[in-house]
Write an enzyme that holds these catalytic residues in place. Structure first.
Site, PDB file in Angstrom:
ATOM      1  N   LYS B 105      -7.607   1.821   2.903  1.00 26.80           N
ATOM      2  CA  LYS B 105      -7.367   0.408   2.585  1.00 26.80           C
ATOM      3  C   LYS B 105      -8.629  -0.337   2.143  1.00 26.80           C
ATOM      4  CE  LYS B 105      -2.908  -0.007   3.703  1.00 26.80           C
ATOM      5  NZ  LYS B 105      -1.913  -0.257   2.643  1.00 26.80           N
ATOM      6  N   GLU B 127      -1.739  -9.878   4.330  1.00 29.04           N
ATOM      7  CA  GLU B 127      -0.654  -9.503   5.236  1.00 29.04           C
ATOM      8  C   GLU B 127      -1.021  -8.144   5.797  1.00 29.04           C
ATOM      9  OE1 GLU B 127      -0.588  -8.730   2.074  1.00 29.04           O
ATOM     10  OE2 GLU B 127      -0.163  -6.589   2.305  1.00 29.04           O
ATOM     11  N   SER B 394      -4.872   9.691   4.813  1.00 32.45           N
ATOM     12  CA  SER B 394      -5.196   8.318   4.403  1.00 32.45           C
ATOM     13  C   SER B 394      -5.847   7.489   5.497  1.00 32.45           C
ATOM     14  CB  SER B 394      -3.925   7.625   3.923  1.00 32.45           C
ATOM     15  OG  SER B 394      -2.929   7.717   4.919  1.00 32.45           O
TER      16      SER B 394
END
Lengths: 269, 412
Positions: B105, B127, B394
């Site tokens: 991210k 968010e 990830s």
């Protein structure tokens, strides 16, 4: 001539402003929605905006979000919304009804089917919050032959070429969102709204309605002075939330609130 | 009428990297379905992105930060012991879990925060579902001295207490969203409401490849470093391209980041793994590409989990990061074109994979990534021993240990 056009013509001839209340279909119940629509008209509403409840009302503040949740909790679906309009039309052939909502319930039904049903029960216009003109061509093509107006929003951030384009494709009337924010917000600036309406008027002869942030008779009158129509949503829905348990009290409250707005709009100098 | 949900003849597609079109459409998907107030700001964002994404100074600063702040490149690690035990393909893990903040991210938030800075926005909002994107946003906000508000579903706040505290430590304000199902989709609604209200000074950092144009493209581009690195690392280590790619898909940002640089390598098969929750057949899942229909939500047209009247239905997945009823529009297009395959694994399969990778390789995967790990364990044994699979690991699983413990009846 469409009901919307006829309505604005008649108001203009009498030098009056349109009062457009918003309620959510199925809030507080399906039966009461039809009754409330008649109450609204009797108290002085010119056009009714009927909210189609959606699970994810991104552009709405907490008041209308909760109305949507109540309606969905009651099991309200798109066919129920059409039935409400059909039942209303049984006793009222003249007051325009506009459905206001989000794109996904229309997508899932399919444009043809949705529009045919809407036209069949006597819907006059659609306001689709998350369908800007850039994405609207396909639906517009389906709406046109049925004579249903697609009413576009203009906001404080709508400028330049986009404003021109919206004025070109709009029909029925234009809905000016008075502020940056969600429905039920609190900082409407009448002077700023007036300046923007002047700019829009230079580009179109369509009637101009104003909504978002109109809470009471005083603001309604101030906004009515500079516009052709005033939309009242959250302030009305708040009253429905408060009195939803008692239908007689609810109708009385709604009637007196709408009457107060009507009187204010009819007393614009 | 829209021709939705149809297989597209892909023999006429020259490049799978050619999407989106000028208006942000991936075939019928994507686009810009937002309220009028956001249209102007989205055009402004698109122009800024188009300008800066080609600006050598911006690119240099982005790459500098990815190297020195995020810690890139992340390794491509040959999981030999695990491959051996499965007895088939050689499995390589793209170690996004080793990035600063512990997941892919951060790649996107660094990019968007740099853009926010250049656009003169001092307030950022985000968010978050699992909290990884919230942490990544709070992190870059701290570094660039920006105010940061993170919207998070009240349900997710319960599930991810550690990440909530991390965000607060980083100086962010975490707002609990009580509306709707109190998860990621509701956090996104609330962030949109904030943005429409404070649009003049606020930059909305969307954490996945969904939302209105240009977000799906921009977030993809910032994450494509994953696939570019993996492609080169695979060539360097093995002398050839992989046979398969596997990544989990919630919104789909880690997956598209890995997949995109390989889209025109047609010999590479691509698998996106959705959360099947209790099982697709139970209806309690988070797999719109497997069991949903095209519709419009959160600014784009894509596959959605919805009822017959288009109301968005609740999703179920043990991994908060996959618990989302929509998916990035490019994945929807890749599904329809057949270029990528979208499959699913259940909570139980993902948990099993979580334990196995931890014990066999000493790597604790995030529950999101565990879905990709689980699917890999299904296909690897069927493949030759010289076949190569790249799995996007990830994120790291530290954030999930409470969830795993609770699932096993253990109180920490």
């Amino acid at each position: 001539m469409s009901r919307i056009e006829a309505c604005f013509n008649a108001l203009k001839n009498n030098n009056k402003k349109a009062l457009i209340p918003f309620i959510t279909a199925g809030d507080p119940s399906l039966n009461l929605t039809v009754e409330l629509m008649h109450v609204l008209v009797d108290a002085g509403a010119d056009i009714i905006e009927l909210g189609v409840p959606f699970s994810d009302p991104m552009a709405d503040g907490p008041v209308i979000q909760r109305a949507s949740e109540r309606a969905l909790h009651n099991g309200t679906n798109t066919d129920d919304v059409f039935n409400i309009v059909k039942e209303f039309r049984g006793k009222n052939e003249s007051t325009p009804v506009i459905l206001m909502g989000y794109m996904n319930p229309i997508e899932v039904m399919g444009y043809e089917q949705f529009v045919e049903k809407a036209a069949g029960v006597g819907v006059d216009g659609l306001i689709i919050v998350d369908l800007p003109p850039e994405e609207a061509a396909e639906l517009s093509a389906v709406l046109k032959p049925h004579g249903i107006d697609q009413i576009f929003l203009i906001s404080p951030t709508t400028r330049g070429e986009r404003l021109n384009r919206i004025c070109e494709v709009a029909s029925g009337f234009l809905y000016y969102v008075s502020l940056k924010g969600v429905t039920g917000s609190n900082q409407l600036d009448v002077k700023a709204v007036g300046d923007k309406l002047d700019e829009i008027r230079s580009k179109t002869s369509l009637p101009l309605g104003v909504g978002f942030g109109i809470k009471d008779a005083k603001i309604a009158q101030a906004v009515g002075t500079i516009s052709d129509a005033v939309v009242v949503g959250s302030a009305l829905v708040e009253r429905i939330a408060e009195h939803g348990e008692n239908s007689n009290k609810l109708k009385a409250e709604v009637s007196s609130f709408i009457s107060s707005l009507r009187t204010a709009l009819d007393n614009i100098e | 009428m829209l021709e939705t949900n149809k297989k597209i003849d892909n023999s006429e597609i020259e490049s799978f990297k050619s999407m989106p079109d000028k208006r942000g459409h991936f075939g019928i998907y994507g686009g810009r379905f937002v309220s009028e107030t956001l249209m102007g700001p989205l055009e402004e964002l698109e122009q800024a992105y188009n300008k800066y994404s080609k600006d050598p100074d911006f690119i240099a600063e982005f790459e500098h930060d990815l190297k020195h702040y995020v810690g890139r490149p992340s390794p491509l690690y040959h999981a030999k012991r695990w491959s051996e035990q499965l007895g088939g393909a050689q499995i390589y893990l793209k170690r996004e879990d080793l990035n600063h903040t512990g997941a892919h991210k951060i790649n996107n938030t660094v990019g968007q925060a740099l853009l926010a800075k250049l656009m003169g926005k001092r307030r950022i909002i985000a968010e978050t579902g699992a909290g990884q994107h919230g942490v990544a946003s709070a992190t870059v906000a701290a570094r660039y001295g920006m105010e940061c508000i993170v919207y998070m579903g009240a349900e997710d706040i319960q599930r991810q207490a550690m990440n909530v505290f991390r965000m607060k430590l980083l100086g962010a304000t975490v707002v609990a969203v009580e509306a709707g199902s109190r998860t990621l989709k509701d956090a996104l609604n609330e962030a949109m409401r904030d943005w429409v209200t404070n649009v003049d000074d606020t930059f909305y950092i969307i954490g996945t490849v969904a939302g209105p144009h240009p977000y799906p493209t921009m977030v993809r581009d910032f994450n494509a470093v994953v696939g570019r690195e993996a492609r080169q690392q695979c060539l360097d280590q093995t002398g050839r391209l992989p046979d398969s790619l596997v990544a989990c898909v919630g919104g789909g940002s880690n997956a598209i980041g890995l997949f995109h640089p390989f889209l025109d390598d047609k010999e590479v098969s691509i698998f996106g793994v959705e959360g099947a929750g209790d099982g697709i057949e139970t209806g309690r899942h988070a797999a719109p590409l497997n069991a949903g229909k095209p519709g419009v939500l959160h600014g784009n047209r894509t596959y959605l989990m919805e009822d017959n009247y288009g109301q968005i239905i609740e999703t179920h997945c043990i991994s908060a990061g996959l618990d989302y009823p929509g998916v990035g529009p490019e994945h929807a297009w890749l599904k329809d074109t057949g270029r990528a395959n979208y499959v699913s694994v259940t909570d139980i399969e993902a948990l099993d994979a979580f334990h196995k990778l931890t014990r066999i390789e000493g790597i604790i995967p995030a529950l999101e990534s565990s879905h990709a790990v689980a699917y890999t364990a299904k296909i690897a044994p069927e493949m030759d021993k010289d076949a190569i699979i790249i799995v996007n690991l990830s994120g790291r699983g530290d954030k999930d240990i409470h969830t795993v413990a609770a699932h096993e009846g253990i109180t920490l």
